[in-house]
Design a protein around this motif. Structure first.
Motif, PDB file in Angstrom:
ATOM      1  N   GLU A   1       0.833  -1.270   0.017  1.00  0.00           N
ATOM      2  CA  GLU A   1      -0.175   0.136   0.144  1.00  0.00           C
ATOM      3  C   GLU A   1       0.832   1.275  -0.085  1.00  0.00           C
ATOM      4  O   GLU A   1       0.640   2.377  -0.605  1.00  0.00           O
ATOM      5  N   LYS A   2       2.105   1.235   0.724  1.00  0.00           N
ATOM      6  CA  LYS A   2       2.876   2.398   0.808  1.00  0.00           C
ATOM      7  C   LYS A   2       3.850   2.425  -0.363  1.00  0.00           C
ATOM      8  O   LYS A   2       4.647   3.346  -0.475  1.00  0.00           O
ATOM      9  N   GLY A   3       4.010   1.655  -1.186  1.00  0.00           N
ATOM     10  CA  GLY A   3       4.752   1.391  -2.566  1.00  0.00           C
ATOM     11  C   GLY A   3       6.076   1.035  -1.944  1.00  0.00           C
ATOM     12  O   GLY A   3       7.366   1.585  -2.566  1.00  0.00           O
ATOM     13  N   LEU A   4       6.424   0.246  -0.911  1.00  0.00           N
ATOM     14  CA  LEU A   4       7.675   0.081  -0.419  1.00  0.00           C
ATOM     15  C   LEU A   4       7.838  -1.586  -0.968  1.00  0.00           C
ATOM     16  O   LEU A   4       7.153  -2.359  -1.082  1.00  0.00           O
ATOM     17  N   SER A   5       9.360  -1.659  -0.375  1.00  0.00           N
ATOM     18  CA  SER A   5       9.774  -3.000  -0.754  1.00  0.00           C
ATOM     19  C   SER A   5      10.303  -3.608   0.662  1.00  0.00           C
ATOM     20  O   SER A   5      10.436  -2.969   1.674  1.00  0.00           O
ATOM     21  N   PHE A   6      10.753  -4.901   0.656  1.00  0.00           N
ATOM     22  CA  PHE A   6      11.293  -5.399   1.581  1.00  0.00           C
ATOM     23  C   PHE A   6      12.713  -6.328   1.251  1.00  0.00           C
ATOM     24  O   PHE A   6      12.522  -7.060   0.554  1.00  0.00           O
ATOM     25  N   ASP A   7      13.527  -6.134   2.042  1.00  0.00           N
ATOM     26  CA  ASP A   7      14.895  -6.610   2.006  1.00  0.00           C
ATOM     27  C   ASP A   7      14.654  -7.851   3.013  1.00  0.00           C
ATOM     28  O   ASP A   7      14.848  -7.627   4.177  1.00  0.00           O
ATOM     29  N   LEU A   8      15.090  -9.204   2.490  1.00  0.00           N
ATOM     30  CA  LEU A   8      14.757 -10.362   3.350  1.00  0.00           C
ATOM     31  C   LEU A   8      16.151 -10.933   3.648  1.00  0.00           C
ATOM     32  O   LEU A   8      16.940 -11.387   2.751  1.00  0.00           O
ATOM     33  N   GLN A   9      16.517 -10.930   4.928  1.00  0.00           N
ATOM     34  CA  GLN A   9      17.886 -11.967   5.291  1.00  0.00           C
ATOM     35  C   GLN A   9      17.470 -12.961   6.131  1.00  0.00           C
ATOM     36  O   GLN A   9      16.853 -12.703   7.124  1.00  0.00           O
ATOM     37  N   CYS A  10      17.532 -14.006   5.259  1.00  0.00           N
ATOM     38  CA  CYS A  10      17.142 -15.200   6.160  1.00  0.00           C
ATOM     39  C   CYS A  10      18.171 -16.441   5.397  1.00  0.00           C
ATOM     40  O   CYS A  10      18.580 -16.322   4.358  1.00  0.00           O
ATOM     41  N   CYS A  11      18.259 -17.412   6.374  1.00  0.00           N
ATOM     42  CA  CYS A  11      19.128 -18.624   5.893  1.00  0.00           C
ATOM     43  C   CYS A  11      17.902 -19.771   5.103  1.00  0.00           C
ATOM     44  O   CYS A  11      16.824 -19.243   5.295  1.00  0.00           O
ATOM     45  N   PRO A  12      18.598 -20.443   4.691  1.00  0.00           N
ATOM     46  CA  PRO A  12      17.739 -21.526   3.881  1.00  0.00           C
ATOM     47  C   PRO A  12      16.604 -22.296   4.888  1.00  0.00           C
ATOM     48  O   PRO A  12      15.659 -22.546   4.429  1.00  0.00           O
ATOM     49  N   ALA A  13      17.110 -22.433   5.988  1.00  0.00           N
ATOM     50  CA  ALA A  13      16.089 -23.093   6.979  1.00  0.00           C
ATOM     51  C   ALA A  13      14.827 -21.946   7.289  1.00  0.00           C
ATOM     52  O   ALA A  13      13.830 -22.564   7.643  1.00  0.00           O
ATOM     53  N   GLN A  14      14.872 -20.970   6.979  1.00  0.00           N
ATOM     54  CA  GLN A  14      13.787 -19.912   7.179  1.00  0.00           C
ATOM     55  C   GLN A  14      13.088 -19.667   5.755  1.00  0.00           C
ATOM     56  O   GLN A  14      12.098 -18.936   5.836  1.00  0.00           O
ATOM     57  N   MET A  15      13.560 -20.045   4.681  1.00  0.00           N
ATOM     58  CA  MET A  15      13.034 -19.687   3.289  1.00  0.00           C
ATOM     59  C   MET A  15      11.366 -20.280   3.285  1.00  0.00           C
ATOM     60  O   MET A  15      10.918 -19.598   2.462  1.00  0.00           O
ATOM     61  N   ASP A  16      11.175 -21.502   4.093  1.00  0.00           N
ATOM     62  CA  ASP A  16       9.648 -22.206   3.749  1.00  0.00           C
ATOM     63  C   ASP A  16       8.832 -20.990   4.332  1.00  0.00           C
ATOM     64  O   ASP A  16       7.706 -20.738   3.960  1.00  0.00           O
ATOM     65  N   ALA A  17       9.078 -20.410   5.608  1.00  0.00           N
ATOM     66  CA  ALA A  17       8.493 -19.497   6.130  1.00  0.00           C
ATOM     67  C   ALA A  17       8.348 -18.104   5.474  1.00  0.00           C
ATOM     68  O   ALA A  17       6.974 -17.387   5.148  1.00  0.00           O
ATOM     69  N   ALA A  18       9.471 -17.540   4.538  1.00  0.00           N
ATOM     70  CA  ALA A  18       9.204 -16.511   3.863  1.00  0.00           C
ATOM     71  C   ALA A  18       8.667 -16.776   2.921  1.00  0.00           C
ATOM     72  O   ALA A  18       7.699 -16.021   2.218  1.00  0.00           O
TER      73      ALA A  18
ATOM     74  N   ALA B   1       5.901 -18.688   2.268  1.00  0.00           N
ATOM     75  CA  ALA B   1       4.595 -18.705   2.816  1.00  0.00           C
ATOM     76  C   ALA B   1       4.142 -17.255   2.808  1.00  0.00           C
ATOM     77  O   ALA B   1       3.158 -16.978   2.402  1.00  0.00           O
ATOM     78  N   LEU B   2       5.066 -16.348   3.578  1.00  0.00           N
ATOM     79  CA  LEU B   2       4.592 -14.885   3.608  1.00  0.00           C
ATOM     80  C   LEU B   2       4.607 -14.037   2.035  1.00  0.00           C
ATOM     81  O   LEU B   2       3.590 -13.552   2.139  1.00  0.00           O
ATOM     82  N   CYS B   3       5.318 -14.668   1.413  1.00  0.00           N
ATOM     83  CA  CYS B   3       5.781 -13.722   0.211  1.00  0.00           C
ATOM     84  C   CYS B   3       4.572 -14.366  -0.882  1.00  0.00           C
ATOM     85  O   CYS B   3       4.157 -13.247  -1.425  1.00  0.00           O
ATOM     86  N   SER B   4       4.449 -15.401  -0.641  1.00  0.00           N
ATOM     87  CA  SER B   4       3.138 -15.992  -1.681  1.00  0.00           C
ATOM     88  C   SER B   4       1.963 -15.481  -1.210  1.00  0.00           C
ATOM     89  O   SER B   4       1.020 -15.235  -2.237  1.00  0.00           O
ATOM     90  N   LYS B   5       1.547 -15.072  -0.048  1.00  0.00           N
ATOM     91  CA  LYS B   5       0.340 -14.371   0.386  1.00  0.00           C
ATOM     92  C   LYS B   5       0.207 -12.899  -0.032  1.00  0.00           C
ATOM     93  O   LYS B   5      -0.736 -12.453  -0.088  1.00  0.00           O
ATOM     94  N   HIS B   6       1.393 -12.338  -0.482  1.00  0.00           N
ATOM     95  CA  HIS B   6       1.524 -11.035  -0.478  1.00  0.00           C
ATOM     96  C   HIS B   6       2.234 -10.374  -2.007  1.00  0.00           C
ATOM     97  O   HIS B   6       3.381 -10.274  -1.816  1.00  0.00           O
ATOM     98  N   PRO B   7       1.834 -11.031  -3.014  1.00  0.00           N
ATOM     99  CA  PRO B   7       2.552 -10.890  -4.272  1.00  0.00           C
ATOM    100  C   PRO B   7       2.800  -9.380  -4.704  1.00  0.00           C
ATOM    101  O   PRO B   7       3.651  -9.329  -5.919  1.00  0.00           O
ATOM    102  N   SER B   8       2.157  -8.449  -4.311  1.00  0.00           N
ATOM    103  CA  SER B   8       2.381  -7.085  -4.537  1.00  0.00           C
ATOM    104  C   SER B   8       3.651  -6.610  -3.746  1.00  0.00           C
ATOM    105  O   SER B   8       3.918  -5.346  -3.810  1.00  0.00           O
ATOM    106  N   VAL B   9       4.119  -7.139  -2.734  1.00  0.00           N
ATOM    107  CA  VAL B   9       5.393  -6.826  -2.065  1.00  0.00           C
ATOM    108  C   VAL B   9       6.508  -7.085  -2.529  1.00  0.00           C
ATOM    109  O   VAL B   9       6.844  -8.261  -2.577  1.00  0.00           O
ATOM    110  N   PRO B  10       7.214  -6.338  -3.379  1.00  0.00           N
ATOM    111  CA  PRO B  10       8.506  -6.748  -3.768  1.00  0.00           C
ATOM    112  C   PRO B  10       9.501  -7.267  -2.684  1.00  0.00           C
ATOM    113  O   PRO B  10       9.771  -6.166  -1.960  1.00  0.00           O
ATOM    114  N   VAL B  11      10.450  -8.162  -3.144  1.00  0.00           N
ATOM    115  CA  VAL B  11      11.101  -8.837  -2.005  1.00  0.00           C
ATOM    116  C   VAL B  11      12.509  -8.957  -2.618  1.00  0.00           C
ATOM    117  O   VAL B  11      12.771  -9.708  -3.737  1.00  0.00           O
TER     118      VAL B  11
END
Length: 178
Positions: free
Chosen positions: A9-26, A28-38
């Motif tokens: 909504e704010k036209g912002l993006s997200f820099d994701l710093q996570c390791c492979p073990a955290q990618m499933d959670a990432a 899940a989150l990103c797939s619910k919000h396809p309008s958020v550039p990551v």
């Protein structure tokens, strides 16, 4: 998750710093919000490989590869090719360690495409340790910013000028709206 959703909504993006073990959670989150550039930072934090082709490296790379392929299926996700010294400490010395880093970078570009990958130095944060996982290892290998980008350039020398422009500038300009 509510705050993450507000980024679009704010036209912002997200820099994701996570390791492979955290990618499933990432994922899940990103797939619910396809309008958020990551942007996945630091090659997906594949961390401290020995570069010897051993079983420990293979297991880490396999987990990383599966996670990154999953993230690559999301069109709003890009990757920053940075902090490579934390991936394979001592890689600038050449040999098998440099080849491994190069292969991982090229594999990432293959997964995401040149328009969704960007070389980054992260120099202002970790220039002193850009070739290792700590200053004690960095001291025996003088890696300057210029030398780092010479490595990057040599790794993609087979690509077209347009593809290289995406990797060295256009992907970052597009993602960060420069």
């Amino acid at each position: 998750e509510k705050g993450f959703a507000l980024l679009a909504e704010k036209g912002l993006s997200f820099d994701l710093q996570c390791c492979p073990a955290q990618m499933d959670a990432a994922y899940a989150l990103c797939s619910k919000h396809p309008s958020v550039p990551v942007c996945i930072d630091h090659l997906g934090k594949l961390w401290k490989l020995d570069g010897d082709g051993g079983a420990a490296d293979t297991a880490k790379i396999d987990a990383w590869r599966a996670a990154m392929k999953k993230m690559a299926s999301l069109p709003q996700v890009v990757v920053k090719l940075s902090m490579l010294g934390c991936v394979v400490p001592g890689w600038p010395a050449g040999g098998d360690k440099e080849k491994l880093v190069k292969d991982l970078v090229l594999e990432t570009i293959g997964m995401f495409g040149v328009e969704r990958c960007m070389f980054a130095s992260n120099w202002h944060i970790n220039g002193a340790v850009s070739n290792s996982d700590g200053p004690d290892l960095a001291s025996d290998q003088d890696l300057t910013m210029t030398k780092k980008y010479e490595f990057f350039s040599s790794w993609v020398s087979h690509m077209t000028e347009d593809e290289k422009e995406w990797l060295f500038a256009k992907s970052a300009e597009k993602f960060y709206r420069i």
